[in-house]
Design a protein around this motif. Structure first.
Motif, short mmCIF file in Angstrom:
data_model
loop_
_atom_site.label_atom_id
_atom_site.label_comp_id
_atom_site.label_asym_id
_atom_site.label_seq_id
_atom_site.Cartn_x
_atom_site.Cartn_y
_atom_site.Cartn_z
N LEU A 159 -36.48 12.79 -8.80
CA LEU A 159 -34.96 12.71 -8.51
C LEU A 159 -34.22 11.89 -9.68
O LEU A 159 -33.18 12.11 -9.80
N LEU A 160 -34.80 10.88 -9.93
CA LEU A 160 -34.46 9.88 -11.09
C LEU A 160 -34.01 10.83 -12.37
O LEU A 160 -32.98 10.49 -12.64
N GLY A 161 -35.03 11.70 -12.80
CA GLY A 161 -34.83 12.61 -13.75
C GLY A 161 -33.63 13.27 -13.72
O GLY A 161 -32.77 13.57 -14.47
N ALA A 162 -33.43 13.88 -12.16
CA ALA A 162 -32.14 14.97 -12.10
C ALA A 162 -31.00 13.86 -12.10
O ALA A 162 -30.05 14.78 -12.57
N THR A 163 -30.85 12.81 -11.59
CA THR A 163 -29.46 12.19 -11.88
C THR A 163 -29.20 12.02 -13.19
O THR A 163 -27.88 11.79 -13.48
N ALA A 164 -29.98 11.95 -14.06
CA ALA A 164 -29.77 11.61 -15.56
C ALA A 164 -29.21 12.97 -16.07
O ALA A 164 -28.09 13.19 -16.63
N MET A 165 -29.50 14.16 -15.37
CA MET A 165 -28.89 15.40 -15.78
C MET A 165 -27.76 15.76 -15.24
O MET A 165 -26.66 16.28 -15.80
N ALA A 166 -27.47 14.74 -13.99
CA ALA A 166 -26.08 15.17 -13.19
C ALA A 166 -24.92 14.53 -14.04
O ALA A 166 -23.94 14.57 -13.62
N GLY A 167 -25.29 13.62 -14.96
CA GLY A 167 -24.13 13.03 -15.78
C GLY A 167 -23.65 14.23 -16.50
O GLY A 167 -22.25 13.84 -17.15
N ASP A 176 -25.06 9.61 -17.52
CA ASP A 176 -23.83 9.88 -17.87
C ASP A 176 -23.40 8.50 -18.85
O ASP A 176 -22.74 9.19 -19.87
N LEU A 177 -24.08 7.51 -18.71
CA LEU A 177 -23.86 6.45 -19.67
C LEU A 177 -24.44 7.13 -20.92
O LEU A 177 -23.74 6.84 -22.42
N ALA A 178 -25.72 7.66 -20.97
CA ALA A 178 -26.33 7.94 -22.37
C ALA A 178 -25.45 9.18 -22.98
O ALA A 178 -25.33 9.15 -24.19
N LEU A 179 -25.16 9.97 -22.16
CA LEU A 179 -24.40 11.24 -22.60
C LEU A 179 -22.93 10.86 -23.05
O LEU A 179 -22.63 11.09 -24.35
N THR A 180 -22.18 10.16 -22.67
CA THR A 180 -20.62 9.69 -22.96
C THR A 180 -20.79 9.01 -23.87
O THR A 180 -19.96 8.96 -24.83
N TYR A 181 -21.60 7.70 -23.88
CA TYR A 181 -21.16 6.61 -24.55
C TYR A 181 -22.38 6.58 -25.45
O TYR A 181 -22.18 5.73 -26.65
N LEU A 198 -34.66 3.92 -17.76
CA LEU A 198 -35.24 4.85 -16.83
C LEU A 198 -36.73 4.60 -16.70
O LEU A 198 -37.26 4.82 -15.84
N ILE A 199 -37.14 4.12 -17.78
CA ILE A 199 -38.62 3.91 -17.68
C ILE A 199 -39.02 2.74 -16.82
O ILE A 199 -39.84 2.82 -16.09
N VAL A 200 -38.06 1.68 -16.84
CA VAL A 200 -38.30 0.40 -15.90
C VAL A 200 -38.22 0.99 -14.59
O VAL A 200 -38.98 0.60 -13.68
N PHE A 201 -37.19 1.95 -14.06
CA PHE A 201 -36.95 2.55 -13.07
C PHE A 201 -38.19 3.27 -12.45
O PHE A 201 -38.46 3.00 -11.54
#
Length: 219
Positions: A159-167, A176-181, A198-201
């Motif tokens: 799910l954590l990986g999916a939230t990253a794609m939800a950006g 979203d932070l990684a994509l936009t900024y 993300l690795i820490v999470f």
């Protein structure tokens, strides 16, 4: 000190949004996934309440949803997202596709955990006159609790990986932070930082899941 070229407030907000999306989607997805897993276990051939029609339909639905990549699923169900939360974009809107994505995934994982329970335990419960609910609540769930926790841990990481794609739909969060900024501004230090976050999470989720699983197995 790495210069991320972004206010600390935005980084903190992104982390909070990721935790929010994972937490809410995991809670709702676990409820739905657990319900589907129990139905699959009960209605399968040789189950307590075998039913070919119910099992066949639910099994097919889970397989179909799981076969769709999350980024495509997210776009495909945008009308449903709009109908439920009133918007197609944003952190709260992302929860809808996240739940649709994680519920069938968890259903399979939880189903496998429940099937690990020794058949003799179920037969012993039936011989004592236990109802279907009692067998599930007092026998299947306690006996498989350690494995269930590991299944939820795996689901939470997915799910954590999916939230990253939800950006990609402006859902906010670390993705979203990684994509936009990060990506769009070619800010490599920021992209590296989001990977580390993300690795820490993931490590925190896995350590917590392993700890709880060991505790339950010992009990």
């Amino acid at each position: 000190m790495i210069d991320l070229d972004i206010p600390n407030e935005k980084i903190l907000l992104a982390a909070q949004q990721t935790i929010y999306m994972v937490g809410i989607a995991l809670i709702i997805g676990t409820i739905l996934g657990a319900a589907m897993a129990v139905i699959l276990v009960l209605t399968r051939k040789g189950g307590i309440r075998p039913n070919k029609i119910v099992y066949g339909i639910l099994n097919a639905v889970i397989n179909v949803v799981r076969s769709i990549p999350f980024i495509i699923l997210m776009v495909f169900i945008m009308p449903l997202t709009k109908a439920i939360v009133g918007t197609r974009i944003g952190t709260t809107a992302a929860i809808v596709p996240l739940v649709v994505f994680i519920a069938p995934y968890l259903a399979r994982l939880l189903e496998s955990s429940l099937l690990e329970v020794n058949r003799g335990i179920v037969e012993a419960a039936q011989s004592m006159g236990a109802t279907t609910f009692q067998i599930i609540w007092h026998f299947l769930l306690p006996e498989s609790s350690g494995s269930l926790i590991l299944a939820l841990t795996t689901g939470a990481i997915g799910l954590l990986g999916a939230t990253a794609m939800a950006g990609a739909i402006g859902a906010g969060g670390v993705g979203d932070l990684a994509l936009t900024y990060g990506y769009e501004r070619m800010n490599f230090p920021l992209m590296l930082f989001t990977i580390i976050v993300l690795i820490v999470f993931v490590q925190l989720i896995q350590v917590l899941g392993n700890f709880l699983s060991r505790r339950l197995r010992h009990k």
